[in-house]
Design an enzyme around this catalytic site. Structure first.
Site, short mmCIF file in Angstrom:
data_model
loop_
_atom_site.label_atom_id
_atom_site.label_comp_id
_atom_site.label_asym_id
_atom_site.label_seq_id
_atom_site.Cartn_x
_atom_site.Cartn_y
_atom_site.Cartn_z
CE LYS A 138 10.42 15.38 -30.57
NZ LYS A 138 9.94 16.75 -30.61
CE LYS A 147 8.03 18.59 -33.89
NZ LYS A 147 6.66 17.97 -33.79
N GLY A 189 11.25 19.11 -24.45
CA GLY A 189 11.08 20.31 -23.66
C GLY A 189 10.89 21.57 -24.51
N GLY A 190 10.35 21.39 -25.73
CA GLY A 190 10.06 22.53 -26.59
C GLY A 190 11.28 23.11 -27.29
CE LYS A 225 3.05 18.31 -23.06
NZ LYS A 225 3.47 16.93 -22.71
CD GLU A 266 3.95 15.05 -26.27
OE1 GLU A 266 4.12 15.35 -25.09
OE2 GLU A 266 4.56 15.60 -27.21
CD GLU A 300 7.60 14.52 -28.22
OE1 GLU A 300 8.74 14.07 -28.40
OE2 GLU A 300 7.34 15.38 -27.36
NE ARG A 332 10.25 12.58 -21.08
CZ ARG A 332 9.35 13.54 -20.91
NH1 ARG A 332 8.62 13.58 -19.81
NH2 ARG A 332 9.17 14.47 -21.83
CB VAL A 379 5.76 17.13 -16.20
CG1 VAL A 379 5.38 18.22 -15.20
CG2 VAL A 379 7.25 17.23 -16.57
#
Ligand code: ADP
Ligand code: ADP
Ligand code: MG
Length: 446
Positions: A116, A157, A163-164, A236, A274, A287, A291, A294
């Protein structure tokens, strides 16, 4: 097109990919852990092989076992789904070295955008706004200095985060050293990489992301945006498209920024950029996910484009037969993630003793559930995704309430009541809500 594909994943996404392959006449090979012997993806694939024990390292992250099955079965491509190996450049490289196609961008691109901190530099060079922040932090003392310079609140970060996980908020520079150590440790154990950077915390922001679809012949398309601000612990819960509060000129610029970044790295396949968007009309790169995501069904509903089939076709070298002008999203789509968890967010597992799935026109339930199955405790808690499409946002919200009301899962806890609360929340209904929307619905879980 490929003759035979191995799916290196489990759960609803493995089922989603297997269905696309069947419709395209492609043979499928499933791999599974001993905890997933009776899983749906194992039953649906043409061939299925057990590759190890329940722990991800022993099976879904067991590179040698996956490559052995691929080679021995004659699979010519591997679809990684999301999570697991999907953003792992060294896996993608090992697949390529075996003469097998990795369904995704090249390992070189995954390397650049999966880091990132590096991706921020790519954005800056492509002229895309980034959140004020700093490069990698070396020591707790430096974390304190940077937090003072950037100005709290800030986020620490992990550069490998996903995944948070590996994110810590700092409200006072004095806490920055400790928060840095915590984020770094969490990232080291989750991703095997504890390197962290720092970003200004953008308050009252929207998480808005742009879907990319690119081929190997230079065509770069954006398929509209998704509003993903309904989050719990930076994860999310509900996504919708279009973003109700995004002015059309900002949408155009955001999509152009996403295309500029894809062009800068020579991106191929599906991917997502994002952004954080503020009500002042500003947006910042956050970021890239290199891929399938979801929430891709939301985009499939509004564009009518099957993202998984096109992902497979472009991986096989096909040229996209449409142009940006052909992409005309219509109506409104909403997805609710149905997680096996209590209201407090505690994961739930066990036997599904009763299951009733909603249905009707433009109602879709992507899952690997069936009545009588056992939800194992070893993997993430996503049970399924309920997605609806309607002409307007209001109608989509009513359709989702109706569908959620029909959904019945017994034996494990699920979050459908929480999803109904979100769909009745005045801020959500207004269409203008931010990543802190869950704070008043779940005051204890900020
Ligand atoms: P999306 O961006 O598609 O909404 P999420 O952030 O919810 O995806 O993550 C999707 C799945 O992938 C989750 O199971 C999450 O735990 C997993 N995941 C995401 N990023 C990583 C990563 N870097 N390493 C391992 N797992 C990840
Ligand atoms: P992950 O790889 O875990 O998905 P992200 O960088 O996408 O990590 O961040 C996850 C979430 O954290 C975002 O969707 C957003 O809600 C929040 N977030 C991340 N960066 C910022 C920031 N600079 N300011 C405010 N919120 C942020
Ligand atoms: Mg993210």
């Amino acid at each position: 097109m490929f003759q035979k594909i191995l799916i290196a994943n489990r759960g609803e996404i493995a089922v989603r990919v297997i269905r696309a392959c069947k419709e395209m006449g492609v043979q499928t090979v499933a791999v599974f852990s001993t905890a997933d012997r009776n899983a749906l993806h194992v039953a649906l694939a043409d061939e299925s092989y057990c590759i190890g024990g329940p722990r991800p390292q022993d099976s879904y992250l067991n590179q040698d076992a996956i490559l052995t099955v691929a080679t021995e079965t004659g699979a010519t491509a591997i679809h990684p789904g999301y999570g697991f190996f999907s953003e792992n450049a060294s896996f993608a490289r090992a697949v390529r070295d075996c003469g097998i196609v990795f369904v995704g961008p090249t390992p070189e691109v995954i390397e650049q955008m999966g880091d990132k901190d590096h991706a921020r530099r790519v954005a800056r060079e492509a002229g895309v706004p980034i959140v004020p922040g700093c490069d990698l932090i070396a020591t707790p003392e430096q974390a304190v200095e940077e937090a003072t310079r950037i100005g709290c609140p800030v986020l620490i970060k992990a550069r490998a985060g996903g995944g948070g996980r590996g994110i810590r908020r700092v409200d006072d520079p004095a806490q920055a050293g400790h928060a840095f150590q915590e984020a770094s440790q969490e990232a080291a154990s989750a991703f095997g990489d504890g390197e962290c950077y720092m970003e200004k915390f953008v308050a009252h922001a929207h998480h808005v992301e742009v879907q990319l679809l690119c081929d190997e012949h230079g065509t770069i398309l954006t398929l509209g945006e998704r509003e993903c601000s309904v989050q719990r612990r930076n994860q999310k819960l509900l996504e919708e498209s279009p973003c109700a509060c995004l002015p059309d000129d900002v949408r155009q610029r955001m999509c152009a920024s996403a295309r500029a970044m894809a062009a800068a790295v020579g991106y191929t396949g599906v991917g997502t950029i994002e952004f954080l968007y503020t009500d002042d009309g500003d947006y910042y790169f956050m970021e890239m996910n290199t891929r399938l995501q979801v929430e891709h069904p939301v985009t499939e509903f509004v564009t009518g484009i099957d993202l998984v089939k096109w992902q497979l076709r472009v991986a096989a070298g096909a040229a996209l037969p449409f142009t940006q002008a052909d992409i005309r999203p219509t109506g409104h789509a909403i997805e609710c993630r149905i997680n096996a968890e209590t209201r407090e967010g505690v994961p739930s597992c066990g036997k599904v003793t009763m299951l009733h799935v909603p249905n009707g026109p433009w109602v879709r339930f992507d899952s690997a559930l069936y009545q009588g199955m056992t939800v194992p405790p070893y993997y993430d808690s996503l049970l399924g995704k309920l997605i609806v499409h309607a002409q307007t946002r209001e109608e989509a919200i009513r359709k989702m309430r109706s569908a959620l009301g029909e959904l019945a899962i017994e034996g494990v806890s699920d979050n459908s009541e929480l999803q109904l609360d979100i769909l009745n929340d005045p801020d959500f209904l207004s269409g203008v809500y931010h990543t802190d929307i869950m704070a008043h619905l779940l005051p204890q879980s900020r």
